[in-house]
Write a protein that holds these residues in place. Structure first.
Motif, PDB file in Angstrom:
ATOM      1  N   SER A  14       0.825  -1.212   0.000  1.00  0.00           N
ATOM      2  CA  SER A  14       0.000   0.000   0.000  1.00  0.00           C
ATOM      3  C   SER A  14       0.859   1.262   0.000  1.00  0.00           C
ATOM      4  O   SER A  14       0.449   2.312  -0.466  1.00  0.00           O
ATOM      5  N   LYS A  26      -2.253   2.793  -1.712  1.00  0.00           N
ATOM      6  CA  LYS A  26      -3.257   3.073  -0.674  1.00  0.00           C
ATOM      7  C   LYS A  26      -4.342   4.041  -1.173  1.00  0.00           C
ATOM      8  O   LYS A  26      -5.427   4.114  -0.620  1.00  0.00           O
ATOM      9  N   ASP A  27      -4.011   4.801  -2.227  1.00  0.00           N
ATOM     10  CA  ASP A  27      -4.972   5.795  -2.719  1.00  0.00           C
ATOM     11  C   ASP A  27      -5.875   5.272  -3.833  1.00  0.00           C
ATOM     12  O   ASP A  27      -6.861   5.924  -4.189  1.00  0.00           O
ATOM     13  N   THR A  29      -8.039   2.845  -4.213  1.00  0.00           N
ATOM     14  CA  THR A  29      -9.442   2.473  -3.983  1.00  0.00           C
ATOM     15  C   THR A  29     -10.264   3.650  -3.438  1.00  0.00           C
ATOM     16  O   THR A  29     -11.432   3.480  -3.114  1.00  0.00           O
ATOM     17  N   LYS A  30      -9.622   4.806  -3.349  1.00  0.00           N
ATOM     18  CA  LYS A  30     -10.351   5.983  -2.841  1.00  0.00           C
ATOM     19  C   LYS A  30     -11.040   6.747  -3.974  1.00  0.00           C
ATOM     20  O   LYS A  30     -11.551   7.844  -3.769  1.00  0.00           O
ATOM     21  N   ASP A  31     -10.970   6.195  -5.189  1.00  0.00           N
ATOM     22  CA  ASP A  31     -11.595   6.842  -6.339  1.00  0.00           C
ATOM     23  C   ASP A  31     -11.816   5.772  -7.420  1.00  0.00           C
ATOM     24  O   ASP A  31     -11.516   4.599  -7.199  1.00  0.00           O
ATOM     25  N   TYR A 112     -16.178   4.436  -8.147  1.00  0.00           N
ATOM     26  CA  TYR A 112     -16.091   4.609  -6.696  1.00  0.00           C
ATOM     27  C   TYR A 112     -17.457   4.584  -6.009  1.00  0.00           C
ATOM     28  O   TYR A 112     -18.340   5.399  -6.326  1.00  0.00           O
ATOM     29  N   GLN A 113     -17.645   3.661  -5.102  1.00  0.00           N
ATOM     30  CA  GLN A 113     -18.859   3.512  -4.271  1.00  0.00           C
ATOM     31  C   GLN A 113     -20.140   3.379  -5.093  1.00  0.00           C
ATOM     32  O   GLN A 113     -21.228   3.626  -4.577  1.00  0.00           O
ATOM     33  N   ASP A 135     -13.390  -0.285   3.488  1.00  0.00           N
ATOM     34  CA  ASP A 135     -12.138   0.453   3.270  1.00  0.00           C
ATOM     35  C   ASP A 135     -11.008  -0.494   2.836  1.00  0.00           C
ATOM     36  O   ASP A 135     -10.666  -1.430   3.560  1.00  0.00           O
ATOM     37  N   TYR A 136     -10.445  -0.248   1.674  1.00  0.00           N
ATOM     38  CA  TYR A 136      -9.343  -1.082   1.171  1.00  0.00           C
ATOM     39  C   TYR A 136      -8.004  -0.321   1.165  1.00  0.00           C
ATOM     40  O   TYR A 136      -7.059  -0.765   0.538  1.00  0.00           O
ATOM     41  N   SER A 137      -7.936   0.821   1.849  1.00  0.00           N
ATOM     42  CA  SER A 137      -6.723   1.647   1.731  1.00  0.00           C
ATOM     43  C   SER A 137      -5.496   1.007   2.388  1.00  0.00           C
ATOM     44  O   SER A 137      -4.363   1.384   2.085  1.00  0.00           O
ATOM     45  N   SER A 171      -5.425   4.841 -12.335  1.00  0.00           N
ATOM     46  CA  SER A 171      -6.225   5.664 -11.437  1.00  0.00           C
ATOM     47  C   SER A 171      -7.228   6.411 -12.316  1.00  0.00           C
ATOM     48  O   SER A 171      -7.262   6.205 -13.539  1.00  0.00           O
TER      49      SER A 171
END
Lengths: 214, 472
Positions: A14, A26-27, A29-31, A112-113, A135-137, A171
């Motif tokens: 990560s 780590k970033d 899966t945040k988008d 995302y989501q 959360d997968y970060s 990304s």
């Protein structure tokens, strides 16, 4: 090309130990993100005592691309976990493989989501999430297994048998990892994206019994 | 504004602990001010840690006490600053790293070294006025050198001295390598055949110092051209009770005549075979690859240098070679080739018998002086190239720092990422004059030495021509 023999695997941590990554995993899966890969699956050698075999998987509540042969029904799946009312729910889609193919172009397009699309060669399957994605970060991205950390029970390790010919991770903006596996050392595959996310071959610290992030 | 440091599980816990202990004493504390010294006996200068500028040794002090070669009054005042929570101004290399990144600075690395860390309590309990025998001593006996590297100076090279005496200073705004500067700074080398009070003091101090030493490193000039170097090697060979805890390190440009290379290998092999030292390290230098490296280090024949390094590692079964790479503006285009070449040699000479985990180390430090040749003069788009080199070193990394693995260690990689951080911290408003000097310096360099900048560095041609057009 890298080979998976049912024991060895590769991973992207990560975070980058030497802080040389321009886009840390780590970033991702945040988008929105996308995975593209070309794999060969040795269907006959898959150990189906395991729940599923990992092609490209974020560990924990495993999320990503999987395959399996369930009583003769071969399939390639995309799976994710969401927060249900009382417990986490696994949500998935799959493409049945009903012919002799063993090499596939696979894409996982994550919104995302919202939902995801799994594309296997020309076949497309879409999943709309019922709940919020967990959360997968903190997860590592594994290639060739679901999770090869030492403490993971064998039936959940998800070791793949086959080959990977290429892999790209995007990304929302650009490519953040790109491997054609032509430039490799004993321990790493070179990341052509320029982001410095070289792929790590599984190395265990024999003294501490840990997976090594390097 | 300074970056607030956040340490995580990904940081090396050894460095985290050293940093914490140092900061408990003071935010400027560094053990190297006690444990390490570089002595430039040809000019009578010294510094503890190579980042601060050198300062002059007082001949009256060393007449009374030869250990004042290291324990100068000037340095004792800096030690007092460190012990009372201040950051000595001369140590700004580390403050730049600490204030502009989340990385560890050299004061942490140096204070963690085996020649520093065990002495932490002893040093922090000392009165600031006390003399302290250094554990890591680097000494230059003479400035005799057959090279004139572009960033070097007459104080360290007789061939530079000859050029400056013949042609004068370079036409940069700061008159680069003017002998006036050496005179003002009191850095005129004492001629080799003259009496040298610093060398005399050194040989008086040596028998006492020798048994305390953890590391003794001979530098120069080119040490193989100094008689004192052979005197040290013979002293070690003659001792009935040699200091077997000693790490003996010798700098060499490895561009000396073959008979001297063979003589050095012969003596070092005897020292190694008779177990007279704990370890043997050869320090050498190269800053990039091939013809571009030859341009930076005038006098270097790259292929001969590489063959000599290979010969050293082949002949000395346990010795280790460290390349001190002075990463400068001209290193940027092709440093990845050096990274690959060094990695190939690491693979070739990997052995469980070596003193260290790796046969060969690449120690990349950024050039600070002269300003006009630092990476900061380059247009900022070159910064990403430096990061790419760090990424390439990371690609060639080893998983764990153990003899069974071959590759670049964390420190080797992080030293390149620090160069990237430093390049990014450039104050663009202050760099115009240095770019002007870059153009003036290399234009004159080509004229005096018959070199061709644009042919050697086609990647930098546009930048060079832009520099030549700058009017101040």
């Amino acid at each position: 090309m890298i080979k998976f023999d049912g024991q060895d695997s590769y991973y992207l941590p990560s975070q980058s130990r030497n802080a040389i990554s321009l886009y840390e995993i780590k970033d991702i899966t945040k988008d929105d993100f996308k995975i593209k890969t070309k794999v060969k699956i040795d269907w006959d050698k898959l150990d189906m005592e395991q729940r599923a075999c990992g092609i490209a998987v974020f560990n924990g509540m495993d999320m990503g691309i999987f395959c399996g042969d369930y009583n003769g029904q071969k399939m390639i799946m995309a799976q994710i976990w969401t927060d249900g009312k009382e417990k986490a729910d696994m949500e998935q889609v799959w493409v049945d493989i009903n012919d002799d193919r063993n090499t596939f172009d696979i894409e996982l397009d994550y919104q995302y989501q919202s939902g995801l699309t799994l594309k296997v060669d020309n076949e497309l399957k879409t999943l709309m999430f019922k709940n919020r994605v967990v959360d997968y970060s903190q997860s590592m991205l594994w290639l060739g297994c679901c999770n090869n950390n030492l403490y993971v029970p064998e039936h959940l390790q998800g070791n793949l048998v086959g080959e990977m010919h290429s892999f790209q991770l995007y990304s929302k903006r650009d490519c953040v990892a790109d491997y054609d596996f032509k430039l490799m050392t004993q321990f790493k595959c070179f990341d052509k994206s320029g982001k410095g996310n070289h792929l790590l071959k599984k190395v265990i610290d024999e003294d501490l019994g840990n997976l090594v992030i390097f | 504004m300074a970056i607030k440091k956040v340490r995580t599980e990904y940081d090396n816990p050894i460095y985290v602990e050293t940093e914490r202990k140092l900061n408990e004493i003071g935010k400027g504390m560094c053990l190297a001010k006690w444990t390490q010294v570089t002595l430039q006996l040809q000019t009578g200068h010294n510094h503890s840690c190579h980042h601060p500028r050198t300062h002059k040794i007082n001949t009256k002090e060393i007449a009374r006490n030869p250990s004042a070669l290291h324990n100068t009054q000037y340095k004792k005042l800096r030690r007092r600053e460190m012990l009372t929570g201040k950051r000595p101004e001369e140590c700004d290399y580390c403050w730049n790293v600490e204030d502009n990144s989340n990385r560890f600075s050299d004061r942490v690395f140096k204070s963690t070294e085996a020649w520093s860390k065990p002495h932490f309590d002893e040093i922090t309990n000392l009165d600031w006025r006390a003399d302290y025998n250094p554990r890591y001593v680097e000494v230059a006996f003479s400035n005799a050198c057959n090279f004139k590297c572009s960033y070097c100076a007459p104080a360290f090279s007789t061939t530079w001295m000859e050029e400056i005496k013949k042609h004068g200073a370079y036409p940069t705004t700061d008159k680069f390598n003017s002998l006036e500067y050496n005179k003002v700074e009191d850095k005129m080398p004492i001629p080799i055949r003259d009496t040298n009070p610093y060398k005399d003091a050194f040989w008086k101090w040596w028998p006492d110092l020798y048994q305390d030493l953890h590391t003794f490193r001979i530098t120069g000039g080119e040490p193989m051209l100094a008689n004192d170097t052979w005197k040290v090697l013979d002293y070690i060979l003659e001792q009935k009770e040699p200091n077997k805890n000693l790490s003996l390190a010798i700098n060499s440009n490895l561009g000396i005549p073959d008979n001297l290379v063979d003589k050095m290998i012969d003596k070092l092999k005897r020292i190694e075979d008779e177990d007279r030292v704990k370890e043997l390290i050869i320090f050498t230098s190269v800053d990039t690859w091939g013809e571009q490296a030859e341009y930076i280090r005038n006098g270097l024949e790259f292929n001969k240098f590489w063959d000599n390094m290979d010969k050293m590692l082949s002949s000395l079964d346990r010795a280790v070679v460290t390349i001190m790479s002075t990463f400068n503006a001209l290193s940027v285009p092709n440093y990845d080739k050096l990274l690959q070449g060094v990695h190939d040699l690491k693979m070739k000479h990997a052995s469980q018998d070596r003193y260290w985990n790796s046969a060969l180390f690449l120690d990349s430090s950024y050039l600070r002086f002269p300003h006009h040749q630092t990476v900061q003069v380059l247009p900022r788009e070159w910064d990403s190239k430096i990061l790419q080199h760090a990424q390439y070193a990371d690609y060639l990394a080893l998983p764990l720092f153990q003899k069974k693995y071959v590759g670049y260690s964390d420190i080797e990689i992080q030293k390149i990422t620090r160069i990237y951080d430093w390049a990014k911290s450039t104050d663009e408003e202050k760099v115009l004059q240095q770019r002007y000097n870059f153009g003036k310096y290399f234009q004159e360099h080509d004229k005096r030495r018959g070199t061709d900048f644009c042919k050697t560095f086609p990647e930098l041609e546009d930048f060079y021509r832009y520099c030549l057009e700058i009017k101040l």
